[in-house]
Design an enzyme around this catalytic site. Structure first.
Site, PDB file in Angstrom:
ATOM      1  N   SER A 221      57.754 160.545  11.035  1.00 54.50           N
ATOM      2  CA  SER A 221      56.809 159.787  10.040  1.00 54.50           C
ATOM      3  C   SER A 221      56.808 160.623   8.707  1.00 54.50           C
ATOM      4  O   SER A 221      56.578 161.611   8.546  1.00 54.50           O
ATOM      5  CB  SER A 221      55.217 159.816  10.761  1.00 54.50           C
ATOM      6  OG  SER A 221      54.587 159.240   9.857  1.00 54.50           O
TER       7      SER A 221
ATOM      8  N   THR B 175      51.212 153.818  14.986  1.00 53.66           N
ATOM      9  CA  THR B 175      52.628 153.408  14.807  1.00 53.66           C
ATOM     10  C   THR B 175      53.399 152.859  15.939  1.00 53.66           C
ATOM     11  O   THR B 175      52.457 153.077  17.173  1.00 53.66           O
ATOM     12  CB  THR B 175      53.342 154.353  13.822  1.00 53.66           C
ATOM     13  OG1 THR B 175      54.540 153.611  13.588  1.00 53.66           O
ATOM     14  CG2 THR B 175      53.660 155.571  14.550  1.00 53.66           C
TER      15      THR B 175
ATOM     16  N   LYS C 119      50.349 149.748  18.281  1.00 53.97           N
ATOM     17  CA  LYS C 119      49.465 149.029  17.415  1.00 53.97           C
ATOM     18  C   LYS C 119      48.471 147.738  18.219  1.00 53.97           C
ATOM     19  O   LYS C 119      47.677 147.775  17.931  1.00 53.97           O
ATOM     20  CB  LYS C 119      50.102 148.051  16.305  1.00 53.97           C
ATOM     21  CG  LYS C 119      50.704 149.096  15.325  1.00 53.97           C
ATOM     22  CD  LYS C 119      51.349 148.502  13.919  1.00 53.97           C
ATOM     23  CE  LYS C 119      51.698 149.426  13.137  1.00 53.97           C
ATOM     24  NZ  LYS C 119      52.427 148.891  11.896  1.00 53.97           N
TER      25      LYS C 119
ATOM     26  N   ASP D  84      48.325 147.009   6.808  1.00 52.81           N
ATOM     27  CA  ASP D  84      49.836 146.546   6.368  1.00 52.81           C
ATOM     28  C   ASP D  84      49.762 145.495   5.438  1.00 52.81           C
ATOM     29  O   ASP D  84      50.607 145.643   4.485  1.00 52.81           O
ATOM     30  CB  ASP D  84      50.567 146.184   7.888  1.00 52.81           C
ATOM     31  CG  ASP D  84      50.889 147.634   8.520  1.00 52.81           C
ATOM     32  OD1 ASP D  84      51.138 148.698   8.050  1.00 52.81           O
ATOM     33  OD2 ASP D  84      51.181 147.498   9.756  1.00 52.81           O
TER      34      ASP D  84
ATOM     35  N   ALA E  12      54.359 142.642  12.571  1.00 59.03           N
ATOM     36  CA  ALA E  12      54.584 143.089  11.324  1.00 59.03           C
ATOM     37  C   ALA E  12      54.268 141.802  10.457  1.00 59.03           C
ATOM     38  O   ALA E  12      53.447 141.838   9.550  1.00 59.03           O
ATOM     39  CB  ALA E  12      56.010 143.540  10.694  1.00 59.03           C
TER      40      ALA E  12
ATOM     41  N   ASN F 138      61.496 131.946  12.165  1.00 56.65           N
ATOM     42  CA  ASN F 138      61.821 133.132  13.122  1.00 56.65           C
ATOM     43  C   ASN F 138      62.770 132.808  14.189  1.00 56.65           C
ATOM     44  O   ASN F 138      62.905 131.281  14.428  1.00 56.65           O
ATOM     45  CB  ASN F 138      60.490 133.201  13.865  1.00 56.65           C
ATOM     46  CG  ASN F 138      60.448 134.630  15.099  1.00 56.65           C
ATOM     47  OD1 ASN F 138      60.940 135.534  14.450  1.00 56.65           O
ATOM     48  ND2 ASN F 138      60.255 134.369  16.288  1.00 56.65           N
ATOM     49  N   ARG F 139      63.443 133.536  14.542  1.00 61.37           N
ATOM     50  CA  ARG F 139      64.792 133.207  15.355  1.00 61.37           C
ATOM     51  C   ARG F 139      64.302 132.612  16.586  1.00 61.37           C
ATOM     52  O   ARG F 139      64.783 131.425  16.953  1.00 61.37           O
ATOM     53  CB  ARG F 139      65.303 134.611  16.044  1.00 61.37           C
ATOM     54  CG  ARG F 139      66.399 134.603  16.859  1.00 61.37           C
ATOM     55  CD  ARG F 139      66.912 136.031  17.298  1.00 61.37           C
ATOM     56  NE  ARG F 139      66.019 136.899  17.776  1.00 61.37           N
ATOM     57  CZ  ARG F 139      66.159 138.112  18.097  1.00 61.37           C
ATOM     58  NH1 ARG F 139      67.367 138.850  17.804  1.00 61.37           N
ATOM     59  NH2 ARG F 139      65.192 138.900  18.765  1.00 61.37           N
TER      60      ARG F 139
ATOM     61  N   MET G 120      60.800 144.989   4.823  1.00 60.44           N
ATOM     62  CA  MET G 120      59.918 145.756   5.238  1.00 60.44           C
ATOM     63  C   MET G 120      60.477 147.181   5.574  1.00 60.44           C
ATOM     64  O   MET G 120      59.671 148.088   5.712  1.00 60.44           O
ATOM     65  CB  MET G 120      58.974 145.071   6.357  1.00 60.44           C
ATOM     66  CG  MET G 120      57.914 144.188   5.763  1.00 60.44           C
ATOM     67  SD  MET G 120      56.990 144.041   7.056  1.00 60.44           S
ATOM     68  CE  MET G 120      55.915 142.466   6.420  1.00 60.44           C
TER      69      MET G 120
ATOM     70  N   GLY H 231      60.649 148.674   2.083  1.00 61.68           N
ATOM     71  CA  GLY H 231      59.306 148.766   2.604  1.00 61.68           C
ATOM     72  C   GLY H 231      58.874 150.075   2.175  1.00 61.68           C
ATOM     73  O   GLY H 231      57.590 150.218   2.772  1.00 61.68           O
TER      74      GLY H 231
HETATM   75  P1  NDP Z   1      58.489 143.215  16.509  1.00 63.27           P
HETATM   76  O1  NDP Z   1      59.247 143.733  17.660  1.00 63.27           O
HETATM   77  O2  NDP Z   1      57.086 142.775  16.705  1.00 63.27           O
HETATM   78  O3  NDP Z   1      58.992 141.688  15.740  1.00 63.27           O
HETATM   79  C1  NDP Z   1      60.670 141.755  15.699  1.00 63.27           C
HETATM   80  C2  NDP Z   1      60.915 140.423  14.862  1.00 63.27           C
HETATM   81  O4  NDP Z   1      62.222 140.341  14.606  1.00 63.27           O
HETATM   82  C3  NDP Z   1      60.710 139.425  15.900  1.00 63.27           C
HETATM   83  O5  NDP Z   1      60.218 138.173  14.942  1.00 63.27           O
HETATM   84  C4  NDP Z   1      61.979 138.958  16.182  1.00 63.27           C
HETATM   85  O6  NDP Z   1      62.331 137.622  16.526  1.00 63.27           O
HETATM   86  C5  NDP Z   1      62.778 139.233  15.021  1.00 63.27           C
HETATM   87  N1  NDP Z   1      64.149 139.764  15.115  1.00 63.27           N
HETATM   88  C6  NDP Z   1      64.661 140.640  15.878  1.00 63.27           C
HETATM   89  N2  NDP Z   1      66.156 140.964  15.717  1.00 63.27           N
HETATM   90  C7  NDP Z   1      66.412 139.764  14.972  1.00 63.27           C
HETATM   91  C8  NDP Z   1      67.589 139.327  14.415  1.00 63.27           C
HETATM   92  N3  NDP Z   1      68.655 139.879  14.559  1.00 63.27           N
HETATM   93  N4  NDP Z   1      67.825 138.274  13.718  1.00 63.27           N
HETATM   94  C9  NDP Z   1      66.750 137.626  13.643  1.00 63.27           C
HETATM   95  N5  NDP Z   1      65.435 137.985  13.765  1.00 63.27           N
HETATM   96  C10 NDP Z   1      65.373 139.180  14.572  1.00 63.27           C
HETATM   97  O7  NDP Z   1      58.773 144.140  15.279  1.00 63.27           O
HETATM   98  P2  NDP Z   1      57.627 144.480  14.191  1.00 63.27           P
HETATM   99  O8  NDP Z   1      57.134 143.068  13.525  1.00 63.27           O
HETATM  100  O9  NDP Z   1      56.718 145.605  14.544  1.00 63.27           O
HETATM  101  O10 NDP Z   1      58.554 145.285  12.891  1.00 63.27           O
HETATM  102  C11 NDP Z   1      59.238 144.443  12.258  1.00 63.27           C
HETATM  103  C12 NDP Z   1      60.044 145.358  11.126  1.00 63.27           C
HETATM  104  O11 NDP Z   1      58.988 145.532  10.233  1.00 63.27           O
HETATM  105  C13 NDP Z   1      60.520 146.689  11.518  1.00 63.27           C
HETATM  106  O12 NDP Z   1      61.788 146.925  10.862  1.00 63.27           O
HETATM  107  C14 NDP Z   1      59.426 147.830  11.111  1.00 63.27           C
HETATM  108  O13 NDP Z   1      60.110 149.048  10.801  1.00 63.27           O
HETATM  109  C15 NDP Z   1      58.926 147.059   9.673  1.00 63.27           C
HETATM  110  N6  NDP Z   1      57.565 147.574   9.418  1.00 63.27           N
HETATM  111  C16 NDP Z   1      57.395 148.186   8.160  1.00 63.27           C
HETATM  112  C17 NDP Z   1      56.245 148.538   7.876  1.00 63.27           C
HETATM  113  C18 NDP Z   1      56.125 149.188   6.428  1.00 63.27           C
HETATM  114  O14 NDP Z   1      54.967 149.813   6.096  1.00 63.27           O
HETATM  115  N7  NDP Z   1      57.023 149.307   5.599  1.00 63.27           N
HETATM  116  C19 NDP Z   1      54.984 148.461   8.470  1.00 63.27           C
HETATM  117  C20 NDP Z   1      55.117 147.670   9.643  1.00 63.27           C
HETATM  118  C21 NDP Z   1      56.424 147.258  10.062  1.00 63.27           C
HETATM  119  P3  NDP Z   1      62.194 137.196  17.941  1.00 63.27           P
HETATM  120  O15 NDP Z   1      60.777 136.381  18.172  1.00 63.27           O
HETATM  121  O16 NDP Z   1      63.116 135.767  17.826  1.00 63.27           O
HETATM  122  O17 NDP Z   1      62.577 138.118  19.067  1.00 63.27           O
END
Ligand code: NDP
Length: 270
Positions: free
Chosen positions: A15, A62, A66, A102, A131, A151-152, A212, A235
């Site tokens: 972190s 983190t 969350k 966030d 996120a 979204n996927r 992000m 991000g």
């Molecule tokens: P989650 O696991 O909750 O969600 C993942 C999302 O990504 C879902 O919508 C999923 O779709 C989608 N996904 C995963 N793989 C693929 C792919 N290959 N192609 C298309 N869609 C895909 O993760 P979070 O929401 O917690 O985090 C997402 C990102 O945000 C991470 O990289 C995290 O590090 C970053 N983040 C950055 C922050 C910052 O301060 N910069 C703060 C918070 C998060 P499906 O629903 O279809 O599975």
């Protein structure tokens, strides 16, 4: 005893939050202690209870806690309620208040650091996980011309959009028609070096594309967006800005983020 704060996660050793908060504290003449706290995966509630009992003032939360944090708080801010997740805890004895900074961090990075107005913009949000959900209300509060969610798993995007009063257009990747003014990648695809299946037409020369995720190199999404003419950003700015929002909550002062961002990325924003 010095006021102390923690960032709770698993893993958490990587972190950047301790360094960011130490810089904020030093710049504001505040002497506090902020460190990582590795919680067992099945022991988050006990970790929080121990910190509160020891007099901890607050904690960031983190991956992967969350949602658990959201469920254990006795009070939640509206933006934490909308997010369904908590990244900032404030302790008052055994009372635990939850917030989610966030989205405010993302908005501050886009509007203040990148200098791009969200008001009146056509915004595309890619992803419907924690996120993405966390940033929807703060984005809508900026009054964009439109907010489109893709979204996927389309059903997840539908379910997320249905939780908000204001209109959100839910689209499939195939049906996306751009360009958009702002495209935010809130998927975890970048962690695997992948790019969501976005048509290049979502990007144009006036598009800001923000991933992000952050790292030493531009992500695959950033390279894809740049190759189709967009300005790109990772991000890291969002991370620093969400930390500044947490600092404001705990200490009543919003620190200047520019020196911290400059130190984390001497070559300038990306
Ligand atoms: P989650 O696991 O909750 O969600 C993942 C999302 O990504 C879902 O919508 C999923 O779709 C989608 N996904 C995963 N793989 C693929 C792919 N290959 N192609 C298309 N869609 C895909 O993760 P979070 O929401 O917690 O985090 C997402 C990102 O945000 C991470 O990289 C995290 O590090 C970053 N983040 C950055 C922050 C910052 O301060 N910069 C703060 C918070 C998060 P499906 O629903 O279809 O599975």
């Amino acid at each position: 005893m010095k006021d102390f704060y923690r960032v709770i996660g698993n893993p958490v050793g990587h972190s950047k939050s301790p360094g960011i908060h130490a810089a904020f504290a030093a710049a504001n003449g505040i002497d506090f202690d902020y460190a990582t706290c590795l919680s067992p995966l099945d022991g988050f509630a006990a970790t929080v209870a121990q910190l509160a009992a020891a007099g901890c003032k607050g904690a960031n939360v983190t991956v992967p806690f969350k949602i658990e944090a959201f469920n254990l708080c006795s009070r939640l801010t509206p933006r934490a309620q909308a997010a369904g997740a908590v990244n900032t805890l404030s302790f008052d004895g055994i009372d635990v208040a939850g917030d989610n900074t966030d989205g405010a961090g993302l908005v501050a990075d886009i509007v203040h650091n990148a200098g791009v107005a969200i008001a009146g913009a056509r915004v595309l949000l890619v992803g419907a996980g924690g996120a993405a959900r966390g940033v929807i209300l703060p984005l809508l509060d900026q009054r964009p011309a439109s907010l489109t969610l893709v979204n996927r798993t389309a059903a997840t995007a539908q379910a997320v959009a249905a939780q908000f009063d204001q209109p959100i257009a839910v689209c499939t990747f195939d049906a996306l028609a751009g360009p958009f003014d702002i495209v935010v990648n809130a998927t975890s695809a970048s962690l695997a070096g992948e790019v969501p299946p976005l048509p290049p037409s979502v990007f144009g020369p006036a598009t800001l594309a923000l991933d992000m995720m952050y790292g030493a190199e531009p992500t695959a999404f950033m390279r894809f967006a740049a190759s189709h003419g967009a300005s790109v950003r990772d991000g890291l700015g969002m991370l620093v800005e969400q930390a500044a929002e947490a600092f404001l909550l705990w200490r009543g002062v919003r620190p200047d983020t520019e020196p911290v961002l400059r130190e984390l990325r001497p070559a300038g924003p990306r």
